[in-house]
Design an enzyme around this catalytic site. Sequence first.
Site, PDB file in Angstrom:
ATOM      1  N   GLY A   1      39.965  44.690  42.689  1.00 29.06           N
ATOM      2  CA  GLY A   1      41.140  43.990  42.254  1.00 29.06           C
ATOM      3  C   GLY A   1      42.328  45.053  42.066  1.00 29.06           C
TER       4      GLY A   1
ATOM      5  N   SER B   1      45.013  44.912  44.376  1.00 30.64           N
ATOM      6  CA  SER B   1      46.195  44.597  44.795  1.00 30.64           C
ATOM      7  C   SER B   1      47.346  44.292  44.046  1.00 30.64           C
ATOM      8  CB  SER B   1      46.064  43.107  45.546  1.00 30.64           C
ATOM      9  OG  SER B   1      45.364  42.246  44.582  1.00 30.64           O
ATOM     10  N   ARG B   2      46.940  44.135  42.663  1.00 29.61           N
ATOM     11  CA  ARG B   2      48.400  43.948  41.712  1.00 29.61           C
ATOM     12  C   ARG B   2      47.957  44.336  40.208  1.00 29.61           C
ATOM     13  NH1 ARG B   2      46.876  38.047  40.130  1.00 29.61           N
ATOM     14  NH2 ARG B   2      45.590  37.473  41.721  1.00 29.61           N
TER      15      ARG B   2
ATOM     16  N   ASN C   1      34.710  39.803  47.609  1.00 22.98           N
ATOM     17  CA  ASN C   1      34.638  39.036  46.397  1.00 22.98           C
ATOM     18  C   ASN C   1      33.577  39.651  45.734  1.00 22.98           C
ATOM     19  OD1 ASN C   1      34.138  37.238  44.436  1.00 22.98           O
ATOM     20  ND2 ASN C   1      34.392  35.436  45.645  1.00 22.98           N
ATOM     21  N   VAL C   2      34.117  40.337  44.517  1.00 22.33           N
ATOM     22  CA  VAL C   2      32.866  41.084  43.662  1.00 22.33           C
ATOM     23  C   VAL C   2      31.644  40.293  43.248  1.00 22.33           C
ATOM     24  CG1 VAL C   2      34.547  42.637  43.067  1.00 22.33           C
ATOM     25  CG2 VAL C   2      34.427  40.850  41.644  1.00 22.33           C
TER      26      VAL C   2
ATOM     27  N   ASN D   1      37.884  46.732  38.073  1.00 21.94           N
ATOM     28  CA  ASN D   1      39.075  46.095  37.313  1.00 21.94           C
ATOM     29  C   ASN D   1      38.901  44.678  37.600  1.00 21.94           C
ATOM     30  OD1 ASN D   1      41.755  46.416  36.281  1.00 21.94           O
ATOM     31  ND2 ASN D   1      41.918  45.659  38.526  1.00 21.94           N
TER      32      ASN D   1
ATOM     33  N   SER E   1      38.205  44.369  27.579  1.00 20.76           N
ATOM     34  CA  SER E   1      39.243  43.748  27.106  1.00 20.76           C
ATOM     35  C   SER E   1      39.191  43.725  25.534  1.00 20.76           C
ATOM     36  CB  SER E   1      39.566  42.277  27.362  1.00 20.76           C
ATOM     37  OG  SER E   1      40.394  41.771  26.606  1.00 20.76           O
TER      38      SER E   1
ATOM     39  N   TYR F   1      35.618  34.365  28.780  1.00 17.74           N
ATOM     40  CA  TYR F   1      36.140  35.596  29.149  1.00 17.74           C
ATOM     41  C   TYR F   1      35.471  36.647  28.158  1.00 17.74           C
ATOM     42  CZ  TYR F   1      39.851  38.953  29.833  1.00 17.74           C
ATOM     43  OH  TYR F   1      40.511  40.194  30.289  1.00 17.74           O
TER      44      TYR F   1
ATOM     45  N   LYS G   1      33.513  40.039  28.894  1.00 13.45           N
ATOM     46  CA  LYS G   1      33.732  41.578  28.578  1.00 13.45           C
ATOM     47  C   LYS G   1      32.900  41.895  27.741  1.00 13.45           C
ATOM     48  CE  LYS G   1      37.509  41.497  31.111  1.00 13.45           C
ATOM     49  NZ  LYS G   1      37.311  42.240  32.250  1.00 13.45           N
TER      50      LYS G   1
ATOM     51  N   ILE H   1      48.688  43.681  27.534  1.00 11.65           N
ATOM     52  CA  ILE H   1      49.647  44.319  28.447  1.00 11.65           C
ATOM     53  C   ILE H   1      50.588  43.502  29.226  1.00 11.65           C
ATOM     54  CG2 ILE H   1      49.276  45.748  30.809  1.00 11.65           C
ATOM     55  CD1 ILE H   1      47.938  47.109  27.915  1.00 11.65           C
TER      56      ILE H   1
HETATM   57  P1  NAP Z   1      45.740  40.369  37.758  1.00 14.92           P
HETATM   58  O1  NAP Z   1      47.067  40.772  37.742  1.00 14.92           O
HETATM   59  O2  NAP Z   1      45.393  39.052  37.645  1.00 14.92           O
HETATM   60  O3  NAP Z   1      45.019  40.965  39.050  1.00 14.92           O
HETATM   61  C1  NAP Z   1      43.692  40.686  39.281  1.00 14.92           C
HETATM   62  C2  NAP Z   1      43.206  41.555  40.466  1.00 14.92           C
HETATM   63  O4  NAP Z   1      41.741  41.186  40.483  1.00 14.92           O
HETATM   64  C3  NAP Z   1      43.948  41.134  41.658  1.00 14.92           C
HETATM   65  O5  NAP Z   1      43.979  42.397  42.355  1.00 14.92           O
HETATM   66  C4  NAP Z   1      42.903  40.061  42.413  1.00 14.92           C
HETATM   67  O6  NAP Z   1      43.063  40.306  43.860  1.00 14.92           O
HETATM   68  C5  NAP Z   1      41.630  40.626  41.898  1.00 14.92           C
HETATM   69  N1  NAP Z   1      40.342  39.798  42.141  1.00 14.92           N
HETATM   70  C6  NAP Z   1      40.280  38.652  41.392  1.00 14.92           C
HETATM   71  N2  NAP Z   1      39.311  38.035  41.490  1.00 14.92           N
HETATM   72  C7  NAP Z   1      38.399  38.924  42.319  1.00 14.92           C
HETATM   73  C8  NAP Z   1      37.413  38.923  43.047  1.00 14.92           C
HETATM   74  N3  NAP Z   1      36.549  37.839  42.780  1.00 14.92           N
HETATM   75  N4  NAP Z   1      36.834  39.765  43.920  1.00 14.92           N
HETATM   76  C9  NAP Z   1      37.805  40.821  44.150  1.00 14.92           C
HETATM   77  N5  NAP Z   1      38.972  41.120  43.320  1.00 14.92           N
HETATM   78  C10 NAP Z   1      39.561  39.926  42.712  1.00 14.92           C
HETATM   79  O7  NAP Z   1      44.967  41.076  36.426  1.00 14.92           O
HETATM   80  P2  NAP Z   1      45.304  42.117  35.487  1.00 14.92           P
HETATM   81  O8  NAP Z   1      46.059  41.431  34.309  1.00 14.92           O
HETATM   82  O9  NAP Z   1      45.841  43.136  36.086  1.00 14.92           O
HETATM   83  O10 NAP Z   1      44.077  42.500  34.622  1.00 14.92           O
HETATM   84  C11 NAP Z   1      43.266  43.568  35.339  1.00 14.92           C
HETATM   85  C12 NAP Z   1      41.959  43.679  34.461  1.00 14.92           C
HETATM   86  O11 NAP Z   1      42.164  44.152  33.289  1.00 14.92           O
HETATM   87  C13 NAP Z   1      40.918  42.433  34.532  1.00 14.92           C
HETATM   88  O12 NAP Z   1      39.551  42.906  34.331  1.00 14.92           O
HETATM   89  C14 NAP Z   1      41.193  42.112  33.096  1.00 14.92           C
HETATM   90  O13 NAP Z   1      40.350  41.102  32.473  1.00 14.92           O
HETATM   91  C15 NAP Z   1      41.699  43.142  32.426  1.00 14.92           C
HETATM   92  N6  NAP Z   1      42.475  42.881  31.180  1.00 14.92           N
HETATM   93  C16 NAP Z   1      43.874  42.531  31.086  1.00 14.92           C
HETATM   94  C17 NAP Z   1      44.845  42.578  30.148  1.00 14.92           C
HETATM   95  C18 NAP Z   1      46.086  42.122  30.363  1.00 14.92           C
HETATM   96  O14 NAP Z   1      47.000  41.951  29.482  1.00 14.92           O
HETATM   97  N7  NAP Z   1      46.709  41.829  31.751  1.00 14.92           N
HETATM   98  C19 NAP Z   1      44.417  42.788  28.808  1.00 14.92           C
HETATM   99  C20 NAP Z   1      42.915  42.915  28.699  1.00 14.92           C
HETATM  100  C21 NAP Z   1      41.926  43.121  29.820  1.00 14.92           C
HETATM  101  P3  NAP Z   1      43.936  39.070  44.688  1.00 14.92           P
HETATM  102  O15 NAP Z   1      45.223  39.222  44.462  1.00 14.92           O
HETATM  103  O16 NAP Z   1      43.308  39.169  46.172  1.00 14.92           O
HETATM  104  O17 NAP Z   1      43.297  37.726  44.077  1.00 14.92           O
END
Ligand code: NAP
Length: 244
Positions: free
Chosen positions: A8, A10-11, A59-60, A86, A138, A151, A155, A184
């Site tokens: 994951g 890509s962003r 897809n993981v 991730n 998380s 969720y 986690k 974040i």
């Molecule tokens: P995000 O911006 O939504 O990005 C999610 C990434 O995961 C994208 O690259 C997406 O790829 C990929 N993805 C989604 N489903 C997938 C699958 N089945 N197989 C492979 N790749 C997949 O997420 P984020 O906010 O950066 O969060 C990243 C991690 O940190 C997650 O585990 C999230 O639970 C954790 N987290 C985030 C926060 C926060 O505040 N953002 C807080 C606590 C924990 P595509 O673009 O191709 O769909």
Amino acid sequence: MALAIVTGSSRGIGEATAIKLAEDGFDVLVNYSGNQERAEAVVAKIEALGQKAIAVKANVSDAEEVKEMVRIAIETFGSIDVVVNNAGITRDNLTMRMKSEDFDDVIATNLKGVFNVVQSVTRQMLKQRSGVIINMSSVVGALGNAGQANYVASKAGVEGLTKTFAREFASRGVRVNAVAPGFIVSDMTDKLGADLVEGMKQQIPLGTLGEVNDIAEAVSFLASNKAKYITGQTLHVNGGMFMN
Ligand code: NAP
């Protein structure tokens, strides 16, 4: 040549982590599930840093797709040195209203996805007698959160898996840890109203939301030899909103 796989990436946090690990000298496999264009853009940023990178769609939650990704990684790079699990999704709703498939989808990606990737890379890492695995948790895995039963369960499960993998692989030189981000700045928080964001800030002793690079730095540390005596831990990066 050392390879880091970041699922994951890509962003968001995954992208920042992939770029940080490239700055640290790793080649990177940029995994994504849907958005090839964004994944290729991350590959270009890593190549601009002088490291090798490839984008691999998998897809993981699909064990066969993960096996194929790992096969490509070994064929292309020869070793797997760091894996950052991730990839993650949310499908929020109060328990009373949560659809059964939304519970299953989140568990399949966030929890089973980690298991699939770790199971697939284990043979290679145990053969190498070295490797580092970092799983993205998380803060809500420890705190609980109304509206996120799926969720939070995923986690909390990731943290349990982390300790189990750490015990199973320690004698073969493989360390396994988790990073637990707080709030974040991300695509998700960008969509929230100013009032909600203000309310979130009030729960954070350091008074501000975190940045994706705050998480990438924590992953970079755990991936490095500076953390050679750390395994089975969850590193909380949350501005003090949860202290354990
Ligand atoms: P995000 O911006 O939504 O990005 C999610 C990434 O995961 C994208 O690259 C997406 O790829 C990929 N993805 C989604 N489903 C997938 C699958 N089945 N197989 C492979 N790749 C997949 O997420 P984020 O906010 O950066 O969060 C990243 C991690 O940190 C997650 O585990 C999230 O639970 C954790 N987290 C985030 C926060 C926060 O505040 N953002 C807080 C606590 C924990 P595509 O673009 O191709 O769909």
